[in-house]
Scaffold this motif. Structure first.
Motif, PDB file in Angstrom:
ATOM      1  N   MET A 274      88.657  85.613 -23.861  1.00 60.59           N
ATOM      2  CA  MET A 274      87.847  84.575 -24.461  1.00 60.59           C
ATOM      3  C   MET A 274      87.117  83.830 -23.347  1.00 60.59           C
ATOM      4  O   MET A 274      87.711  83.347 -22.417  1.00 60.59           O
ATOM      5  CB  MET A 274      88.750  83.623 -25.248  1.00 60.59           C
ATOM      6  N   ASN A 275      85.835  83.732 -23.472  1.00 61.19           N
ATOM      7  CA  ASN A 275      85.041  83.023 -22.489  1.00 61.19           C
ATOM      8  C   ASN A 275      84.543  81.718 -23.104  1.00 61.19           C
ATOM      9  O   ASN A 275      83.579  81.696 -23.872  1.00 61.19           O
ATOM     10  CB  ASN A 275      83.875  83.903 -22.042  1.00 61.19           C
ATOM     11  N   LEU A 276      85.217  80.637 -22.774  1.00 67.12           N
ATOM     12  CA  LEU A 276      84.897  79.341 -23.370  1.00 67.12           C
ATOM     13  C   LEU A 276      83.473  78.892 -23.073  1.00 67.12           C
ATOM     14  O   LEU A 276      82.786  78.349 -23.940  1.00 67.12           O
ATOM     15  CB  LEU A 276      85.887  78.286 -22.877  1.00 67.12           C
ATOM     16  N   ILE A 277      83.039  79.117 -21.853  1.00 66.87           N
ATOM     17  CA  ILE A 277      81.696  78.658 -21.463  1.00 66.87           C
ATOM     18  C   ILE A 277      80.622  79.405 -22.249  1.00 66.87           C
ATOM     19  O   ILE A 277      79.685  78.789 -22.771  1.00 66.87           O
ATOM     20  CB  ILE A 277      81.492  78.799 -19.942  1.00 66.87           C
ATOM     21  N   GLN A 278      80.774  80.714 -22.369  1.00 64.10           N
ATOM     22  CA  GLN A 278      79.793  81.504 -23.124  1.00 64.10           C
ATOM     23  C   GLN A 278      79.795  81.104 -24.599  1.00 64.10           C
ATOM     24  O   GLN A 278      78.739  80.944 -25.213  1.00 64.10           O
ATOM     25  CB  GLN A 278      80.077  83.003 -22.982  1.00 64.10           C
ATOM     26  N   ASN A 279      80.989  80.904 -25.163  1.00 59.48           N
ATOM     27  CA  ASN A 279      81.069  80.487 -26.562  1.00 59.48           C
ATOM     28  C   ASN A 279      80.447  79.109 -26.767  1.00 59.48           C
ATOM     29  O   ASN A 279      79.788  78.872 -27.781  1.00 59.48           O
ATOM     30  CB  ASN A 279      82.521  80.486 -27.040  1.00 59.48           C
ATOM     31  N   ALA A 280      80.634  78.217 -25.816  1.00 57.26           N
ATOM     32  CA  ALA A 280      80.025  76.891 -25.909  1.00 57.26           C
ATOM     33  C   ALA A 280      78.503  76.980 -25.847  1.00 57.26           C
ATOM     34  O   ALA A 280      77.801  76.263 -26.566  1.00 57.26           O
ATOM     35  CB  ALA A 280      80.555  75.983 -24.804  1.00 57.26           C
TER      36      ALA A 280
ATOM     37  N   LYS B 132      88.282  70.467 -18.870  1.00 55.01           N
ATOM     38  CA  LYS B 132      89.719  70.199 -18.767  1.00 55.01           C
ATOM     39  C   LYS B 132      90.532  71.439 -19.129  1.00 55.01           C
ATOM     40  O   LYS B 132      91.525  71.752 -18.474  1.00 55.01           O
ATOM     41  CB  LYS B 132      90.109  69.041 -19.678  1.00 55.01           C
ATOM     42  N   THR B 133      90.103  72.137 -20.157  1.00 57.65           N
ATOM     43  CA  THR B 133      90.803  73.344 -20.586  1.00 57.65           C
ATOM     44  C   THR B 133      90.768  74.402 -19.493  1.00 57.65           C
ATOM     45  O   THR B 133      91.777  75.056 -19.219  1.00 57.65           O
ATOM     46  CB  THR B 133      90.172  73.898 -21.879  1.00 57.65           C
ATOM     47  N   GLY B 134      89.627  74.565 -18.857  1.00 56.45           N
ATOM     48  CA  GLY B 134      89.515  75.532 -17.762  1.00 56.45           C
ATOM     49  C   GLY B 134      90.453  75.198 -16.620  1.00 56.45           C
ATOM     50  O   GLY B 134      91.097  76.087 -16.055  1.00 56.45           O
ATOM     51  N   ALA B 135      90.553  73.918 -16.288  1.00 63.53           N
ATOM     52  CA  ALA B 135      91.447  73.497 -15.203  1.00 63.53           C
ATOM     53  C   ALA B 135      92.900  73.796 -15.564  1.00 63.53           C
ATOM     54  O   ALA B 135      93.667  74.300 -14.735  1.00 63.53           O
ATOM     55  CB  ALA B 135      91.257  72.010 -14.913  1.00 63.53           C
ATOM     56  N   VAL B 136      93.291  73.506 -16.795  1.00 59.07           N
ATOM     57  CA  VAL B 136      94.663  73.762 -17.229  1.00 59.07           C
ATOM     58  C   VAL B 136      94.945  75.270 -17.257  1.00 59.07           C
ATOM     59  O   VAL B 136      96.019  75.717 -16.853  1.00 59.07           O
ATOM     60  CB  VAL B 136      94.933  73.121 -18.610  1.00 59.07           C
ATOM     61  N   MET B 137      93.979  76.050 -17.704  1.00 60.26           N
ATOM     62  CA  MET B 137      94.156  77.510 -17.725  1.00 60.26           C
ATOM     63  C   MET B 137      94.351  78.043 -16.305  1.00 60.26           C
ATOM     64  O   MET B 137      95.163  78.947 -16.084  1.00 60.26           O
ATOM     65  CB  MET B 137      92.970  78.177 -18.419  1.00 60.26           C
ATOM     66  N   ASN B 138      93.627  77.496 -15.346  1.00 63.83           N
ATOM     67  CA  ASN B 138      93.801  77.912 -13.951  1.00 63.83           C
ATOM     68  C   ASN B 138      95.194  77.559 -13.443  1.00 63.83           C
ATOM     69  O   ASN B 138      95.828  78.360 -12.747  1.00 63.83           O
ATOM     70  CB  ASN B 138      92.734  77.278 -13.059  1.00 63.83           C
ATOM     71  N   GLU B 139      95.670  76.378 -13.793  1.00 66.49           N
ATOM     72  CA  GLU B 139      97.023  75.972 -13.396  1.00 66.49           C
ATOM     73  C   GLU B 139      98.065  76.909 -14.010  1.00 66.49           C
ATOM     74  O   GLU B 139      99.016  77.326 -13.333  1.00 66.49           O
ATOM     75  CB  GLU B 139      97.307  74.538 -13.838  1.00 66.49           C
TER      76      GLU B 139
END
Length: 66
Positions: free
Chosen positions: A1-7, A43-50
């Protein structure tokens, strides 16, 4: 899932929709649901990286046990 592309796709669809939907409810929808999205996605991207870092460590620890 690519959040940025979907956004981006959502943004494109919203701009097309705004041509036909221009009342107070459209403004309310945009303000309540669409304007917060960039910050939430960041924020979601940062948490996913963590989580990815944690999962790598768990995988590495498990491999060392075997």
């Amino acid at each position: 899932m690519n959040l940025i592309q979907n956004a981006r796709e959502l943004s494109e669809h919203w701009h097309a929709t705004k041509v036909h939907w221009r009342d107070a409810k459209a403004l309310e929808f945009e303000k309540l649901y669409l304007e917060p999205l960039p910050g939430l996605i960041s924020k979601t991207g940062a948490v996913m990286n963590e989580l990815e870092i944690i999962l790598r460590k768990i995988r590495k620890d498990c491999e060392q046990l075997h």
